[in-house]
Design a protein around this motif. Structure first.
Motif, short mmCIF file in Angstrom:
data_model
loop_
_atom_site.label_atom_id
_atom_site.label_comp_id
_atom_site.label_asym_id
_atom_site.label_seq_id
_atom_site.Cartn_x
_atom_site.Cartn_y
_atom_site.Cartn_z
N THR A 321 0.83 -1.19 0.00
CA THR A 321 0.00 0.00 0.00
C THR A 321 0.87 1.25 0.00
O THR A 321 0.63 2.18 -0.77
CB THR A 321 -0.90 0.01 1.25
N ALA A 322 1.89 1.24 0.84
CA ALA A 322 2.76 2.41 0.95
C ALA A 322 3.49 2.66 -0.37
O ALA A 322 3.54 3.79 -0.87
CB ALA A 322 3.75 2.23 2.09
N PHE A 325 1.15 3.82 -3.04
CA PHE A 325 0.73 5.18 -2.72
C PHE A 325 1.77 6.19 -3.21
O PHE A 325 1.44 7.24 -3.74
CB PHE A 325 0.54 5.30 -1.21
N LEU A 326 3.04 5.83 -3.05
CA LEU A 326 4.10 6.74 -3.47
C LEU A 326 4.27 6.75 -4.99
O LEU A 326 5.05 7.53 -5.53
CB LEU A 326 5.43 6.32 -2.84
N LEU A 341 -5.33 4.65 -3.41
CA LEU A 341 -5.08 5.76 -2.50
C LEU A 341 -4.18 6.83 -3.12
O LEU A 341 -4.05 7.92 -2.58
CB LEU A 341 -4.46 5.23 -1.21
N ALA A 344 -5.60 10.06 -3.35
CA ALA A 344 -5.79 10.84 -2.12
C ALA A 344 -4.45 11.37 -1.64
O ALA A 344 -4.20 11.45 -0.45
CB ALA A 344 -6.42 9.96 -1.05
N GLN A 345 -3.55 11.71 -2.58
CA GLN A 345 -2.20 11.99 -2.14
C GLN A 345 -2.02 13.30 -1.40
O GLN A 345 -1.31 13.35 -0.42
CB GLN A 345 -1.24 11.92 -3.30
N ASN A 346 -2.64 14.34 -1.90
CA ASN A 346 -2.38 15.59 -1.18
C ASN A 346 -3.57 15.99 -0.34
O ASN A 346 -4.70 15.55 -0.54
CB ASN A 346 -1.95 16.70 -2.13
N VAL A 350 -7.98 15.56 -0.26
CA VAL A 350 -8.65 14.79 0.78
C VAL A 350 -9.62 15.66 1.55
O VAL A 350 -10.72 15.24 1.89
CB VAL A 350 -7.61 14.17 1.72
N PRO A 354 -13.30 13.71 1.07
CA PRO A 354 -12.82 12.73 2.05
C PRO A 354 -13.15 11.28 1.68
O PRO A 354 -12.49 10.36 2.16
CB PRO A 354 -13.51 13.12 3.36
N LEU A 357 -10.73 8.39 0.77
CA LEU A 357 -9.98 7.59 1.75
C LEU A 357 -10.67 6.27 2.10
O LEU A 357 -10.17 5.53 2.93
CB LEU A 357 -9.76 8.40 3.03
N VAL A 360 -8.81 2.98 2.63
CA VAL A 360 -8.06 2.79 3.88
C VAL A 360 -8.85 1.88 4.83
O VAL A 360 -8.27 1.04 5.52
CB VAL A 360 -7.78 4.14 4.57
N VAL A 363 -8.12 -1.58 4.03
CA VAL A 363 -6.77 -1.94 4.48
C VAL A 363 -6.80 -2.27 5.96
O VAL A 363 -6.29 -3.30 6.41
CB VAL A 363 -5.77 -0.79 4.21
N ALA B 148 -2.61 -1.27 12.42
CA ALA B 148 -3.26 -1.57 11.15
C ALA B 148 -3.38 -0.34 10.26
O ALA B 148 -3.57 -0.47 9.06
CB ALA B 148 -4.64 -2.17 11.40
N PRO B 150 -2.36 2.46 7.92
CA PRO B 150 -1.19 2.86 7.14
C PRO B 150 -0.80 4.28 7.53
O PRO B 150 -1.69 5.14 7.64
CB PRO B 150 -1.68 2.83 5.69
N PHE B 152 0.66 6.85 6.15
CA PHE B 152 0.36 8.01 5.31
C PHE B 152 -1.12 8.38 5.42
O PHE B 152 -1.49 9.55 5.39
CB PHE B 152 0.75 7.75 3.86
N ALA B 153 -1.96 7.34 5.58
CA ALA B 153 -3.39 7.62 5.71
C ALA B 153 -3.67 8.29 7.05
O ALA B 153 -4.48 9.22 7.13
CB ALA B 153 -4.19 6.33 5.59
N LEU B 156 -2.92 11.86 6.71
CA LEU B 156 -3.98 12.60 6.01
C LEU B 156 -5.17 12.85 6.93
O LEU B 156 -5.71 13.96 6.99
CB LEU B 156 -4.43 11.82 4.77
N TYR B 160 -6.45 16.41 8.33
CA TYR B 160 -7.83 16.82 8.06
C TYR B 160 -8.51 17.29 9.34
O TYR B 160 -9.08 18.38 9.41
CB TYR B 160 -8.59 15.64 7.45
N ILE B 270 7.87 8.39 4.29
CA ILE B 270 6.54 8.49 3.68
C ILE B 270 5.80 9.72 4.17
O ILE B 270 5.23 10.49 3.39
CB ILE B 270 5.73 7.23 4.01
N ILE B 273 6.75 12.98 2.74
CA ILE B 273 6.27 13.24 1.38
C ILE B 273 4.84 13.75 1.43
O ILE B 273 4.49 14.72 0.76
CB ILE B 273 6.38 11.96 0.54
N VAL B 274 4.03 13.10 2.27
CA VAL B 274 2.64 13.53 2.39
C VAL B 274 2.56 14.94 2.98
O VAL B 274 1.78 15.79 2.54
CB VAL B 274 1.83 12.55 3.27
N LEU B 285 13.55 10.07 -2.68
CA LEU B 285 12.61 9.65 -3.73
C LEU B 285 12.89 10.38 -5.03
O LEU B 285 12.95 9.77 -6.10
CB LEU B 285 11.17 9.88 -3.27
#
Lengths: 385, 328
Positions: A321-322, A325-326, A341, A344-346, A350, A354, A357, A360, A363, B148, B150, B152-153, B156, B160, B270, B273-274, B285
């Motif tokens: 996933t990571a 995502f990159l 995902l 939903a990078q920046n 998001v 929303p 997401l 996720v 996941v 569980a 992630p 980066f999520a 986010l 938010y 990671i 980057i986010v 990267l």
């Protein structure tokens, strides 16, 4: 004479009582180690239910993702960034309808602020349908069909979890993405397992210089931070490769680091098992090495291996996933949860949309279930509890 | 103790050597180099002369010769002159790029490490001592969720929430008004505010794992005889737990400092980057995707060296706490 005979029989009886504690619990007698583990595992409610969820996910989505999807994974619709759909029983005038329905929606842009608003079209109700007809697909690669679990009457547009930046159905894409993510966890762990058991086994059994060399190699691989190492490997994957080739490359990359932890564990287990009395006993009976490994070491360590594998799979899934995502993992048109995902990078995207997401959540569910099952197995496989 | 340290240091040298080979090999693997991308452009502009120019450039950048020669040149310069080569992309010394970012990465990593401990230790101890209590279940639940999610999520989601409900600064290292300003208390406070979310995000995964390990360790130790002895001597529960049980149970914490660091650096890569933080992750990267090879190789080398040092420190601490380890 007679008396003493009576006594001795009673004694024998008593020792029998003591030696077989399972007499009260007849199920306990002569059950294999696996059955015992399974019985203890079943008592662990959370782990058992998690296992059921995982099995359902694997059967349902790996086998029948198309059936659960509403739209095909690459179908593009006109409306971008539509929010999740409301399924209604009451129409806009407040009348109740027994069959659930939806309204079609369109996106409108405010000419002054350029902000998008979603407008519902109340003129027509579209009823939801079970086993509706949709896009054609091959069921299990056997025969072609167009039946889907959920659909909507002709003319209606059903986007349960909204649409993404290109106007694709997020719900359907989650179904397809989960399939890939579930499978990549398994294949990655499978490769790691082979590498880990073989290399770790050699390290533990041969010992000496070989052991030292392998241990240093593992140390090196573990000292390099994973993500940078993955990034470096993933950046190598040529752009021209087909999605399938990329897929296997990424699984290999994930396993390159995955095996190290396993190999250490296998080695230490082999080292400690080698010293056990029953192994020495087997040696003294002149049992061949292969026989000892097969008959005494492997059974002892299978349950342990199983626990480790269960806990390694979620790590793989998170890693994929990571990477995706990159943007250096799997590539479109392959859909995995990580690829989903990417949209939903920046933060700006998001905060405005929303619902991007939602993958996720999937996941988290998968990883949580695996962790619970792993914990349950660990408790169940521990003979000293 | 001194011989132990010396032996460990001696062991590090071959490991470092292998790491440098791995780092270099990884960068060498993709076909072509930075100049092959230039080649196509120059051929259009200069025609036949492009070939010669590229060859000259190769010599200047040190891209000529076999891979082994290049590795030899690269590593000897680093070892004897502290020179990591030049960045093709930004046309500056790699050392400058690395220095700018490694300190921030290390800073965030250390803060995260302390954050992890400060939160994990009380929670782990509490969960074990009050096993199956409401808070034990609650913490266990959060620990599982934390493992569980992630990261980066998580970044986010936290961004938010922080932005929408708390008007908390998100993204970047400091507010725009402080950029280029001299160091002041207000600036430090601003940077600290910006660090809160990254530290939470990067720390959560390790934190959740640590709570679980600590809880299990303490539960194991609580059944042992020395605990009974301590209690029968009339020691207070607090002394029994913190002075007797915890000291033994915290060994996995100490021994994982070394392994926690690569995790944190990875997490930081990671998250930065986010969240648009100028740490090593982002630079690595972009260096990797642009085949800016000396920058990429040097980053991997430096990060790995730092984690090796982390492992060394954790081993030394472990030997300090538990004398048995030294004699083995």
């Amino acid at each position: 004479m007679i008396k003493s005979h009576e006594y001795s029989e009673k004694d024998v009886d008593m020792t029998v009582e003591v030696e077989v504690p399972g007499k009260k619990d007849p199920q306990n007698i002569a059950q294999s180690q696996w059955k015992l583990i399974w019985r203890r595992f079943k008592k662990h409610k959370l782990a058992k239910n998690s296992l059921i969820i995982l099995v359902l996910l694997y059967i349902g989505l790996v086998g029948f993702a198309e059936f659960f999807a509403v739209h095909d994974r690459t179908d593009i619709f006109r409306n971008r960034y539509l929010p999740p759909q409301t399924i209604r029983f009451f129409d806009n005038e407040g009348n109740f309808h027994i069959r659930p329905f939806i309204y079609n929606r369109t996106q409108q842009m405010d000419p002054r602020t350029w902000s998008q608003t979603t407008v519902e079209d109340y003129s027509q109700r579209y009823h939801l349908r079970l086993f509706a007809r949709g896009f054609e697909y091959q069921l299990l690669g056997l025969f072609t069909t167009d039946i889907h679990l959920l659909g909507v009457e002709e003319g209606g547009q059903l986007f349960l979890l909204g649409t993404d930046q290109l106007g694709r159905c997020i719900f359907s894409r989650i179904m397809f993405g989960t399939r890939i993510s579930l499978v990549i966890g398994l294949t990655g762990v499978f490769i790691s397992m082979i590498l880990g058991v073989v290399i770790g086994g050699i390290s533990g059994l041969v010992g000496g210089i070989v052991d030292d060399a392998i241990q240093r190699l593992i140390e090196v691989l573990m000292s390099i931070p994973h993500i940078p190492l993955w990034m470096a490997f993933a950046a190598i994957v040529p752009d021209a490769w087909s999605p399938l080739q990329v897929y296997f490359a990424i699984t290999l990359i994930l396993s390159i680091i995955g095996w190290t932890g396993l190999a250490r564990v296998v080695r230490s287990k082999f080292l400690s098992l080698r010293e056990m009395d029953y192994v020495t006993a087997a040696h003294s009976f002149n049992a061949p090495m292969f026989y000892i490994i097969y008959k005494h070491l492997i059974p002892n360590f299978m349950s342990f291996l199983l626990v480790n594998l269960t806990l390694a799979i979620p790590t793989m899934i998170l890693a994929e996933t990571a990477l995706s995502f990159l943007g250096i993992g799997l590539r479109p048109p392959v859909v995995s949860l990580g690829v989903l995902l990417q949209g939903a990078q920046n933060f700006q995207t998001v905060s405005m949309h929303p619902w991007l997401l939602f993958p996720v959540v999937m996941v988290i569910v998968i990883v949580l279930c695996y962790n619970f099952v792993g914990d349950g197995l660990r408790d169940a496989a521990d003979p000293y509890q | 103790m001194l011989t132990y340290i010396v032996r460990r240091l001696a062991f590090m040298i071959p490991t470092l050597l292998v790491i440098s080979v791995v780092a270099f090999a990884v960068i060498e693997l993709p076909p072509g180099d930075f100049l092959t991308q230039q080649m196509a452009q120059w051929e259009e502009l200069y025609g036949d002369r492009a070939e010669v120019m590229i060859e000259n450039m190769r010599a200047i950048y040190g891209l000529d010769g076999s891979a082994i020669e290049r590795y030899y040149r690269w590593i000897t310069r680093i070892v004897f002159h502290g020179d990591f080569g030049r960045s093709f992309l930004e046309n500056t010394r790699v050392t400058d790029i690395i220095m700018n970012r490694v300190f921030l990465t290390m800073g965030i990593s250390l803060v995260t490490l302390f954050f992890t401990w400060i939160v994990a230790i009380p929670i782990g101890v509490y969960s074990a001592v009050k096993q199956y209590s409401f808070f034990d279940y609650l913490f266990t639940f959060f620990a599982f969720i934390g493992r569980a999610f992630p990261n980066f999520a998580l970044a986010l989601v936290l961004m938010y929430v922080a932005y929408t409900y708390f008007d908390w600064p998100i993204g970047g290292l400091m507010s725009r008004s402080f950029r280029g300003e001299p160091l002041s208390m207000a600036k430090i406070a601003d940077v600290a505010r910006h660090m809160v979310i990254p530290v939470i995000v990067i720390g959560t995964h390790g934190l959740a794992g640590l709570v679980r390990v600590l809880r299990a360790m303490i539960l194991d130790e609580m059944n042992k005889e020395y605990v009974q002895t301590a209690r029968s001597k009339g020691l207070s529960e607090r002394v029994v737990i913190w002075k007797h049980v915890f000291i033994i149970a915290c060994q996995p914490i100490v021994s994982t400092i070394g392994w926690l660091l690569p995790q944190i650096v990875s997490g930081a890569a990671i998250v930065s980057i986010v969240m648009n933080l100028p740490t090593t992750g982002e630079a690595l990267l972009s260096a990797l995707t642009n085949q800016d090879m000396y920058v990429a190789a040097s980053f991997i080398l430096v990060l790995s060296t730092l984690t090796l040092i982390g492992t060394l420190i954790s081993d030394l601490l472990l030997a300090f706490i538990d004398p048995r380890i030294r004699y083995n």
